[in-house]
Design a protein around this motif. Structure first.
Motif, PDB file in Angstrom:
ATOM      1  N   THR B 246       0.793  -1.353  -0.197  1.00 43.73           N
ATOM      2  CA  THR B 246       0.166  -0.118  -0.183  1.00 43.73           C
ATOM      3  C   THR B 246       1.066   1.209  -0.137  1.00 43.73           C
ATOM      4  OG1 THR B 246      -1.668  -1.376   1.492  1.00 43.73           O
ATOM      5  CG2 THR B 246      -1.906   1.123   1.103  1.00 43.73           C
ATOM      6  N   ARG B 295     -13.555  -1.601   0.470  1.00 40.82           N
ATOM      7  CA  ARG B 295     -13.337  -1.173   1.833  1.00 40.82           C
ATOM      8  C   ARG B 295     -14.956  -0.468   2.038  1.00 40.82           C
ATOM      9  NH1 ARG B 295      -7.786   2.096   3.214  1.00 40.82           N
ATOM     10  NH2 ARG B 295      -6.398   0.459   2.112  1.00 40.82           N
ATOM     11  N   GLN B 299     -18.607   2.687   9.984  1.00 39.56           N
ATOM     12  CA  GLN B 299     -17.482   2.907  10.823  1.00 39.56           C
ATOM     13  C   GLN B 299     -17.232   1.343  11.608  1.00 39.56           C
ATOM     14  OE1 GLN B 299     -15.041   4.664  11.638  1.00 39.56           O
ATOM     15  NE2 GLN B 299     -15.668   5.871   9.746  1.00 39.56           N
ATOM     16  N   GLN B 306      -9.582  -3.220  10.275  1.00 41.88           N
ATOM     17  CA  GLN B 306      -8.596  -2.358   9.885  1.00 41.88           C
ATOM     18  C   GLN B 306      -7.313  -2.820   9.651  1.00 41.88           C
ATOM     19  OE1 GLN B 306      -8.144   0.587  13.015  1.00 41.88           O
ATOM     20  NE2 GLN B 306      -8.237  -0.973  14.799  1.00 41.88           N
ATOM     21  N   LYS B 311      -4.120   2.298   6.449  1.00 38.73           N
ATOM     22  CA  LYS B 311      -4.608   3.745   6.459  1.00 38.73           C
ATOM     23  C   LYS B 311      -3.507   4.296   5.494  1.00 38.73           C
ATOM     24  CE  LYS B 311      -7.296   5.324   9.954  1.00 38.73           C
ATOM     25  NZ  LYS B 311      -7.133   5.111  11.499  1.00 38.73           N
ATOM     26  N   LYS B 313      -3.235   8.105   2.750  1.00 34.15           N
ATOM     27  CA  LYS B 313      -3.848   9.685   2.310  1.00 34.15           C
ATOM     28  C   LYS B 313      -4.542   9.209   1.003  1.00 34.15           C
ATOM     29  CE  LYS B 313      -2.502  13.989   1.278  1.00 34.15           C
ATOM     30  NZ  LYS B 313      -3.401  15.158   1.618  1.00 34.15           N
TER      31      LYS B 313
END
Lengths: 288, 347
Positions: B246, B295, B299, B306, B311, B313
């Motif tokens: 990633t 994804r 929430q 996760q 994570k 940007k």
């Protein structure tokens, strides 16, 4: 009897050394092997990679069954249609003289020279929602594009020349002497066709129909454009193969592809069998 | 002169032709279904997800209304599918790769209102994805971020942005990364992307084609791909052969969904179609979304998984590239940035 001299002549014309002849044969065989036999073998070996039960599972999957049914239905409508119109067109072009004949002849060839994708697009432009007849069809709730009717029409268009093109050269060569003789002896038009013309052309006709059928079942481009790709409804076998392949489902893709390959082999076998069975008749007909 | 026989044959011939024509029309109209049926016109990478979701939804619908419902799927390139709906493919729901494609349908065919995207949560986008790298096991070329793709001797596999929607995301992600770098500008971005495409040995026409090139044919060191496609390739084709990397920056790709109002009203399937899309936001469906490597928007579900989705940007088309219309015109139109870059790259 008349065969003898030609046979002799043929032998005499082969003057190359034996080595050259063998080499030529070997090259031809090698080429055939690489470009036809190996791919064919690979289709079946890929299909059977996970065993017979996986093979059976993939061709009895409901979506596969529906694709097979649709393909057969399309061929069942398109081939007789082209049989009738192919004979009519060939008869027209080869036995009569009329104004615009060469234009008609070109028109018959059109589906050969146009890319199948374009053939499909033409139907979308005519019958699609924003096409010429689209609004009328929608108002009357008739589905052509993205439904079976459109697939049949596109297939018929693409396979149209096969029968006519097989027949025209033969019928032109045969001329219309025999028909004229029959007519002058008092036969009706239909009798002349059934008793004189049809027996003369039946081998070419059969060959044309077999080719037409093979293409009708295997057509991809035109059908892909008008199908809409609805699983279990408007997917034909070639489209289903593509979908399965894109889903990384290689065994299933090759299994369905192997059915198409089998169909081609059966077609060839039928043709060879008929030729062998009626060899004498054929030889007598062709006289050369 | 016609004799009796000839007239009979003539009649029969006309009958056959009539029969053929009527069969055609009958088969054409047969599409009027007996049990309520929804047609979901979708794009390529969602095949596996909707196959699973359709089973879930038919069970839900049966339990809720006691009604049987069958759902048909059509998949293909997103732009091509939108074109088909415009041309009359009677989709009840469209679930396409880009909001832009559904906008096209709304604009050209008026089958649904222009404000369709406001009718469902999260911009009518129940799942999203991003662009990541797939590399050979152990990452032998040490690829960790976009700047590793422009190094000499690295072969990058990505499809042609002129024909593939997915490829446009790849291109824009690389462009966005370059601009984000210190001292980044349009000029440095162009140079960066130009260098990257010099490292591309095969420019396939579609995303699945590129995946096959990389995975099946073994060409290239890194495949730039959708995260869901990368996971799918790893799990379906070789768990021990590939790693997913990633990057620090990538793009937010939000596939969009909508009912097609005029079609559902014609088929009288509005209630089912609306429920079909709303249920995509249910926890069960969101779990299914995760299982198919998209994804999730919820929430709770996202937190639970996760580890699976690192994570990073995420740049958006609207904020960072001025919307699809502008991005399309600047980068991918004939003579646009990509044409200039690729032509120069070829020489």
């Amino acid at each position: 009897m008349s065969d003898r001299p030609t046979l002799k002549g043929r032998h005499a014309s082969v003057s190359e050394p034996r080595l050259v002849r063998w080499l030529l044969v070997a090259i031809a065989l090698a080429f055939l092997c690489v470009s036809v036999v190996l791919p064919l073998v690979s289709v079946f070996s890929e299909a059977l990679r996970n065993g017979v039960s996986a093979y059976i599972d993939s061709i009895t999957d409901p979506d596969a069954i529906s694709a097979i049914k649709l393909t057969l239905l399309v061929a069942f409508i398109a081939v007789p249609f082209n049989l009738v119109f192919g004979v009519a067109a060939a008869w027209c072009v080869s036995k009569f003289e009329f104004w615009g004949k060469s234009f008609l002849s070109t028109l018959i060839d059109l589906p050969f020279s146009v890319s199948p994708v374009i053939s499909g697009l033409i139907y979308v432009l005519l019958y699609g929602a924003h096409g010429w007849f689209g609004p009328w069809l929608q108002a009357h709730n008739v589905h052509i594009i993205f439904a079976t009717a459109g697939i049949v029409m596109a297939t018929t268009f693409v396979t149209f020349p096969f029968v006519a093109r097989e027949l025209i050269p033969l019928m032109q060569e045969q001329g219309s002497d025999e028909e004229q003789a029959a007519l002058s002896l008092g036969a009706s038009g239909w009798q002349t066709f059934r008793r004189v013309t049809l027996p003369n052309i039946r081998w070419s006709l059969l060959y044309g129909v077999l080719l037409c059928n093979a293409r009708a079942m295997g057509e991809f481009g035109a059908v892909s454009v008008v199908s809409g790709h609805i699983r279990g409804l408007t997917n034909t076998m070639p489209l289903h193969v593509e979908i399965l392949y894109n889903e990384y489902n290689f065994v299933a893709a090759f299994s369905v592809a192997s059915l198409l390959a089998l169909l081609a082999l059966v077609t060839l076998a039928v043709k060879s069998f008929l030729e062998w069975r009626h060899a004498d008749e054929l030889a007598a007909k062709h006289k050369h | 002169m016609f004799n009796q026989w000839e007239i009979a044959v003539h009649r029969k011939f006309i009958e056959i032709i009539k029969a053929l024509i009527f069969t055609g029309i009958a088969i054409g109209t047969y599409a009027a279904h007996a049990t309520p049926t929804l047609l979901n016109v979708s794009y390529d990478p969602t095949r596996e997800f909707y196959q699973a979701y359709n089973t879930q939804f038919t069970a839900y619908w049966k339990a809720k209304t006691g009604q049987d419902i069958s759902i048909r799927q059509s998949h293909g390139g997103s732009g091509k599918q939108a074109r088909s709906v415009i041309d009359g493919l009677e989709a009840d729901v469209v679930t396409l790769a880009l909001a832009y494609d559904i906008d096209e349908i709304a604009q050209r065919s008026k089958l649904l209102p222009a404000n369709w995207q406001t009718r469902l949560k999260f911009n009518a986008s129940p799942y999203y994805s991003t662009i990541v790298f797939l590399v050979r096991k152990g990452n032998p070329k040490a690829i960790h971020d976009w700047n590793d793709l422009v190094k000499v001797g690295v072969q990058v596999i990505t499809p042609n942005p002129k024909t593939s929607g997915g490829a446009r995301w790849n291109y824009l992600a690389a462009w966005g990364y370059a601009i984000q770098q210190p001292g980044g500008s349009e000029k440095t971005a162009r140079e960066f992307v130009s260098k990257l495409y010099k490292n591309v040995p095969v420019l396939d026409s579609g995303a699945r084609g590129s995946t096959t090139t990389f995975v099946q044919r073994g060409i290239g060191d890194v495949l730039v791909a959708w995260e869901n496609e990368a996971y799918l390739a790893v799990n379906q084709l070789g768990k021990n052969k590939f790693d997913i990397v990633t990057p620090t920056v990538s793009v937010l790709a939000e596939p969009a969904v909508s009912i097609v109002d005029k079609n559902v009203d014609k088929h009288k399937t509005r209630a089912a179609a609306v429920a079909y899309l709303e249920q995509l936001y249910s926890p069960q469906a969101q779990e299914l979304i995760v299982k198919n490597y998209f994804r999730p928007q919820l929430q709770d579900v996202a937190l639970k998984h996760q580890n699976m989705f690192p994570k990073l940007k995420l740049l958006t088309i609207d904020k960072d590239f001025g919307g699809w219309k502008r991005a399309q015109a600047v980068h991918f139109s004939d003579g646009g940035q990509f044409d200039q870059i690729y032509e120069r790259g070829a020489h």
